[in-house]
Design a protein around this motif. Structure first.
Motif, PDB file in Angstrom:
ATOM      1  N   ILE A   9       8.942   5.244  -4.796  1.00 24.80           N
ATOM      2  CA  ILE A   9       7.598   5.350  -4.235  1.00 24.80           C
ATOM      3  C   ILE A   9       7.306   4.085  -3.433  1.00 24.80           C
ATOM      4  CG2 ILE A   9       6.747   6.760  -6.166  1.00 24.80           C
ATOM      5  CD1 ILE A   9       5.170   4.218  -7.074  1.00 24.80           C
ATOM      6  N   ILE A  10       6.362   4.183  -2.502  1.00 29.87           N
ATOM      7  CA  ILE A  10       5.848   3.000  -1.818  1.00 29.87           C
ATOM      8  C   ILE A  10       4.407   2.813  -2.273  1.00 29.87           C
ATOM      9  CG2 ILE A  10       5.173   1.967   0.385  1.00 29.87           C
ATOM     10  CD1 ILE A  10       7.479   3.323   1.722  1.00 29.87           C
ATOM     11  N   PRO A  11       4.116   1.779  -3.075  1.00 29.15           N
ATOM     12  CA  PRO A  11       2.727   1.511  -3.445  1.00 29.15           C
ATOM     13  C   PRO A  11       1.921   1.281  -2.165  1.00 29.15           C
ATOM     14  CG  PRO A  11       4.238   0.229  -4.801  1.00 29.15           C
ATOM     15  CD  PRO A  11       5.047   0.822  -3.692  1.00 29.15           C
ATOM     16  N   ALA A  59      13.312  -0.392   0.207  1.00 28.55           N
ATOM     17  CA  ALA A  59      12.997  -1.527  -0.664  1.00 28.55           C
ATOM     18  C   ALA A  59      12.551  -2.732   0.157  1.00 28.55           C
ATOM     19  CB  ALA A  59      14.202  -1.879  -1.524  1.00 28.55           C
ATOM     20  N   SER A  60      13.140  -2.919   1.334  1.00 28.27           N
ATOM     21  CA  SER A  60      12.763  -4.051   2.185  1.00 28.27           C
ATOM     22  C   SER A  60      11.342  -3.906   2.712  1.00 28.27           C
ATOM     23  CB  SER A  60      13.736  -4.178   3.364  1.00 28.27           C
ATOM     24  OG  SER A  60      13.554  -3.125   4.301  1.00 28.27           O
ATOM     25  N   LEU A  61      10.808  -2.687   2.652  1.00 29.90           N
ATOM     26  CA  LEU A  61       9.459  -2.425   3.130  1.00 29.90           C
ATOM     27  C   LEU A  61       8.447  -2.349   1.987  1.00 29.90           C
ATOM     28  CD1 LEU A  61      10.401   0.281   5.772  1.00 29.90           C
ATOM     29  CD2 LEU A  61       9.689  -2.065   6.245  1.00 29.90           C
ATOM     30  N   GLY A  62       8.908  -2.593   0.770  1.00 32.72           N
ATOM     31  CA  GLY A  62       7.989  -2.615  -0.359  1.00 32.72           C
ATOM     32  C   GLY A  62       8.127  -1.471  -1.333  1.00 32.72           C
ATOM     33  N   ALA A  63       9.087  -0.572  -1.121  1.00 29.05           N
ATOM     34  CA  ALA A  63       9.276   0.542  -2.041  1.00 29.05           C
ATOM     35  C   ALA A  63       9.816   0.053  -3.381  1.00 29.05           C
ATOM     36  CB  ALA A  63      10.231   1.574  -1.442  1.00 29.05           C
ATOM     37  N   ILE A  64       9.447   0.765  -4.438  1.00 33.93           N
ATOM     38  CA  ILE A  64       9.921   0.447  -5.782  1.00 33.93           C
ATOM     39  C   ILE A  64      10.431   1.722  -6.436  1.00 33.93           C
ATOM     40  CG2 ILE A  64       8.322  -1.489  -6.043  1.00 33.93           C
ATOM     41  CD1 ILE A  64       6.593   0.354  -7.822  1.00 33.93           C
ATOM     42  N   VAL A  93       8.152   1.435  12.419  1.00 33.41           N
ATOM     43  CA  VAL A  93       6.833   1.597  13.034  1.00 33.41           C
ATOM     44  C   VAL A  93       6.189   2.893  12.545  1.00 33.41           C
ATOM     45  CG1 VAL A  93       5.627   1.993  15.220  1.00 33.41           C
ATOM     46  CG2 VAL A  93       7.350   0.187  15.051  1.00 33.41           C
ATOM     47  N   ALA A  94       6.982   3.954  12.459  1.00 35.31           N
ATOM     48  CA  ALA A  94       6.458   5.230  11.965  1.00 35.31           C
ATOM     49  C   ALA A  94       5.944   5.096  10.537  1.00 35.31           C
ATOM     50  CB  ALA A  94       7.545   6.301  12.037  1.00 35.31           C
ATOM     51  N   LEU A  95       6.711   4.418   9.682  1.00 34.46           N
ATOM     52  CA  LEU A  95       6.277   4.238   8.296  1.00 34.46           C
ATOM     53  C   LEU A  95       5.025   3.376   8.207  1.00 34.46           C
ATOM     54  CD1 LEU A  95       9.550   3.774   6.199  1.00 34.46           C
ATOM     55  CD2 LEU A  95       7.852   5.590   5.986  1.00 34.46           C
ATOM     56  N   ALA A  96       4.938   2.348   9.033  1.00 33.24           N
ATOM     57  CA  ALA A  96       3.748   1.492   9.025  1.00 33.24           C
ATOM     58  C   ALA A  96       2.506   2.303   9.380  1.00 33.24           C
ATOM     59  CB  ALA A  96       3.931   0.327   9.994  1.00 33.24           C
ATOM     60  N   HIS A  97       2.609   3.124  10.408  1.00 34.45           N
ATOM     61  CA  HIS A  97       1.478   3.966  10.790  1.00 34.45           C
ATOM     62  C   HIS A  97       1.182   5.010   9.712  1.00 34.45           C
ATOM     63  CE1 HIS A  97       0.210   2.778  14.836  1.00 34.45           C
ATOM     64  NE2 HIS A  97       1.473   2.467  15.077  1.00 34.45           N
ATOM     65  N   LEU A  98       2.225   5.537   9.081  1.00 36.35           N
ATOM     66  CA  LEU A  98       2.015   6.526   8.027  1.00 36.35           C
ATOM     67  C   LEU A  98       1.293   5.912   6.837  1.00 36.35           C
ATOM     68  CD1 LEU A  98       2.359   9.262   6.684  1.00 36.35           C
ATOM     69  CD2 LEU A  98       4.694   8.596   6.056  1.00 36.35           C
ATOM     70  N   VAL A  99       1.748   4.753   6.375  1.00 36.80           N
ATOM     71  CA  VAL A  99       1.091   4.096   5.240  1.00 36.80           C
ATOM     72  C   VAL A  99      -0.361   3.779   5.579  1.00 36.80           C
ATOM     73  CG1 VAL A  99       1.031   1.972   3.866  1.00 36.80           C
ATOM     74  CG2 VAL A  99       3.198   3.172   4.221  1.00 36.80           C
ATOM     75  N   ASP A 100      -0.617   3.299   6.783  1.00 38.40           N
ATOM     76  CA  ASP A 100      -1.978   3.011   7.210  1.00 38.40           C
ATOM     77  C   ASP A 100      -2.836   4.274   7.158  1.00 38.40           C
ATOM     78  OD1 ASP A 100      -3.987   1.191   8.559  1.00 38.40           O
ATOM     79  OD2 ASP A 100      -3.774   2.688  10.141  1.00 38.40           O
ATOM     80  N   ARG A 101      -2.279   5.368   7.611  1.00 39.86           N
ATOM     81  CA  ARG A 101      -3.009   6.645   7.619  1.00 39.86           C
ATOM     82  C   ARG A 101      -3.298   7.122   6.196  1.00 39.86           C
ATOM     83  NH1 ARG A 101      -3.806   9.746  11.780  1.00 39.86           N
ATOM     84  NH2 ARG A 101      -4.487  11.903  11.501  1.00 39.86           N
ATOM     85  N   LEU A 102      -2.325   6.984   5.309  1.00 36.52           N
ATOM     86  CA  LEU A 102      -2.514   7.416   3.924  1.00 36.52           C
ATOM     87  C   LEU A 102      -3.585   6.574   3.236  1.00 36.52           C
ATOM     88  CD1 LEU A 102       1.191   8.072   2.817  1.00 36.52           C
ATOM     89  CD2 LEU A 102      -0.509   9.718   3.674  1.00 36.52           C
ATOM     90  N   ARG A 103      -3.549   5.270   3.464  1.00 37.25           N
ATOM     91  CA  ARG A 103      -4.581   4.400   2.881  1.00 37.25           C
ATOM     92  C   ARG A 103      -5.969   4.834   3.335  1.00 37.25           C
ATOM     93  NH1 ARG A 103      -1.839  -1.281   4.625  1.00 37.25           N
ATOM     94  NH2 ARG A 103      -0.504  -1.696   2.820  1.00 37.25           N
ATOM     95  N   ARG A 104      -6.121   5.024   4.627  1.00 34.72           N
ATOM     96  CA  ARG A 104      -7.431   5.339   5.190  1.00 34.72           C
ATOM     97  C   ARG A 104      -7.876   6.749   4.830  1.00 34.72           C
ATOM     98  NH1 ARG A 104      -6.723   4.020  11.344  1.00 34.72           N
ATOM     99  NH2 ARG A 104      -9.003   4.215  11.423  1.00 34.72           N
ATOM    100  N   PHE A 116       2.445   7.696  -2.634  1.00 33.61           N
ATOM    101  CA  PHE A 116       3.382   7.941  -1.540  1.00 33.61           C
ATOM    102  C   PHE A 116       4.768   8.020  -2.148  1.00 33.61           C
ATOM    103  CE2 PHE A 116       5.131   6.148   2.761  1.00 33.61           C
ATOM    104  CZ  PHE A 116       5.822   7.332   2.950  1.00 33.61           C
ATOM    105  N   ASP A 117       5.260   9.236  -2.291  1.00 35.81           N
ATOM    106  CA  ASP A 117       6.552   9.522  -2.913  1.00 35.81           C
ATOM    107  C   ASP A 117       7.643   9.481  -1.840  1.00 35.81           C
ATOM    108  OD1 ASP A 117       8.742  10.644  -4.212  1.00 35.81           O
ATOM    109  OD2 ASP A 117       7.872  12.643  -4.332  1.00 35.81           O
ATOM    110  N   THR A 118       8.660   8.638  -2.048  1.00 35.99           N
ATOM    111  CA  THR A 118       9.785   8.579  -1.111  1.00 35.99           C
ATOM    112  C   THR A 118      11.040   9.237  -1.688  1.00 35.99           C
ATOM    113  OG1 THR A 118      10.607   6.426  -1.883  1.00 35.99           O
ATOM    114  CG2 THR A 118       8.881   6.415  -0.194  1.00 35.99           C
TER     115      THR A 118
END
Length: 212
Positions: free
Chosen positions: A39-41, A166-171, A139-150, A156-158
């Motif tokens: 998941i990505i918190p 993992a380099s982007l914060g997934a655990i 870039v796509a993931l950054a925009h997606l996470v921003d959209r999900l937050r808002r 966010f299940d990966t």
């Protein structure tokens, strides 16, 4: 054998499992229930300095649900893929029902990358992403996470944890912990459209800094 429908997929996601095929040519679909889940918190997505620079330079333009079929096709266009024609058809049906969504990244008029997945309650199940240019999938993931937050999403299940994610914060969490988070997320009424059209990368970076 009963043909799979979009309703079958929604029920499967609500139960914590997702479909895959062995290969593009294999007509069969099987269900996956990983012992460990990626998941990505939504408060822990990591925008590196280099990714922040890319976003600020506005090299790419992001859209949402503008080319869903093309994003799925881009994800399937690799030598080894679990996306067969049955899965492509089913996600197209989910998109038509308002449950499957895509985030596209454009370089000029060229589709440079994208990600798609399924929204159910406050959970977003990321299915696959692709990139045809350096940093496009990030870039796509950054925009997606921003959209999900808002939009008020809480999960966010990966599916799986990869070094890239993992380099982007997934655990990675246990199946039991995932089921607990999923149950809570399904009670949430999130809204994919609340954020409106994706905006400039500069604004995204600023919002990310405020939530981190």
């Amino acid at each position: 054998m009963v043909a799979l429908t979009a309703d079958h997929l929604l029920a499967a996601y609500a139960a914590g499992v997702f479909p895959m095929a062995e290969t593009r040519a294999d007509p069969d679909v099987f269900w996956v229930d990983p012992r460990r889940r990626g998941i990505i918190p939504l408060g822990g997505f990591h925008i590196s300095r280099s990714l922040a620079r890319t976003l600020r330079r506005e090299r790419f333009r992001a859209t949402a649900d503008a080319a869903f079929d093309a994003v799925v096709a881009g994800c399937a266009a690799r030598e080894e893929t679990w996306i067969n024609p049955v899965i492509q058809r089913l996600y197209g049906e989910l998109h038509g029902l308002g449950h499957a969504h895509s985030l596209e990244v454009w370089e000029g008029t060229r589709l440079a990358g994208g990600v798609y997945g399924v929204a159910l309650g406050g959970a977003f199940f990321g299915e696959s992403m692709f990139s045809r240019a350096a940093d496009a999938s990030k870039v796509a993931l950054a925009h997606l996470v921003d959209r999900l937050r808002r939009g008020g999403f809480t999960l966010f299940d990966t599916q799986f944890l990869t070094p890239h994610l993992a380099s982007l914060g997934a655990i990675e969490i246990s199946r039991g912990e995932y089921r607990r988070r999923l149950a809570k997320a399904l009670e949430v009424q999130a809204d994919w459209t609340r954020a409106g059209p994706p905006g400039p990368g500069q604004a995204l970076v600023q919002r990310s800094a405020q939530t981190s």
